[in-house]
Scaffold this motif. Structure first.
Motif: not given
Length: 210
Positions: A160-164, A170-184
């Protein structure tokens, strides 16, 4: 200005049971239901009363149960979109996490990470998950609505963030935007330069019991 509020569903039964999520249709725990109500109130406090708002959600039960109190409090009709689902883990779904761990083949450090076969029959490759989330985001962003809420899963948040930010697949394979459950997670686009930014990743202040 356009603002997107991306909610990751709170605690679900597969978390506490130690089983694989993916498309396994788990539901929120009692704690997750309480967190969903807090999330709805937090969104109500952040979005102007008179604003037009749209609500999109994964169609899996744990996300529906997160979106429903938001819809009720803000007077919205959710759009249930299966393209916002978590990555499918095929035969591993609903099985103990240890079952998946024994079979999982991690991606290589370089090369075809998006098309990597993780070794689980029936599981999606990352590229397939990313393509469908990007397609959902394209439809969501085609609307001129200035305030949009997206309820999805922790694993799908990266896409979702990558599309934004228009991150190439191809670059999304290296990306990770981690967030806790219930977060905004809050995403902003200004109406002058039309720059898109990740304003706040994984905010959980609304879940603080104090």
């Amino acid at each position: 200005m356009r603002t997107l509020y991306v909610v990751t569903h709170p605690e679900a039964t597969h978390h506490v049971e130690g089983v694989v999520g993916g498309w396994h249709d788990s539901e929120l725990t009692a704690g997750g239901t309480h967190a969903a109500a807090r999330t709805a109130r937090a969104l109500r406090s952040r979005i102007p009363q008179e604003a037009e708002v749209e609500l999109y959600s994964s169609d899996l039960r744990r996300c529906r149960q997160t979106a429903e109190p938001v819809a009720a409090l803000l007077g919205l009709r959710p759009v249930w979109d299966p393209r916002l689902r978590e990555k499918s883990y095929g035969e591993a779904e609903g099985r103990p996490q240890a079952w998946l761990d024994r079979r999982f083949v991690p991606p290589p450090a370089t090369g075809q990470r998006m098309d990597h076969d993780e070794g689980v029959p029936g599981a999606e490759i990352k590229a397939a998950c990313a393509r469908r989330v990007h397609a959902a985001m394209a439809d969501i962003l085609s609307s001129p609505c200035e305030h949009q809420i997206i309820v999805t899963h922790g694993g799908s948040l990266t896409f979702v963030v990558g599309a934004w930010i228009k991150l190439p697949l191809a670059a999304a394979g290296y990306a990770a935007f981690g967030a806790a459950p219930g977060s905004i997670t809050t995403l902003h686009e200004d109406d002058y330069f039309h720059n898109r930014r990740l304003a706040d990743l994984g905010d959980t202040r609304h879940l603080d019991p104090s």
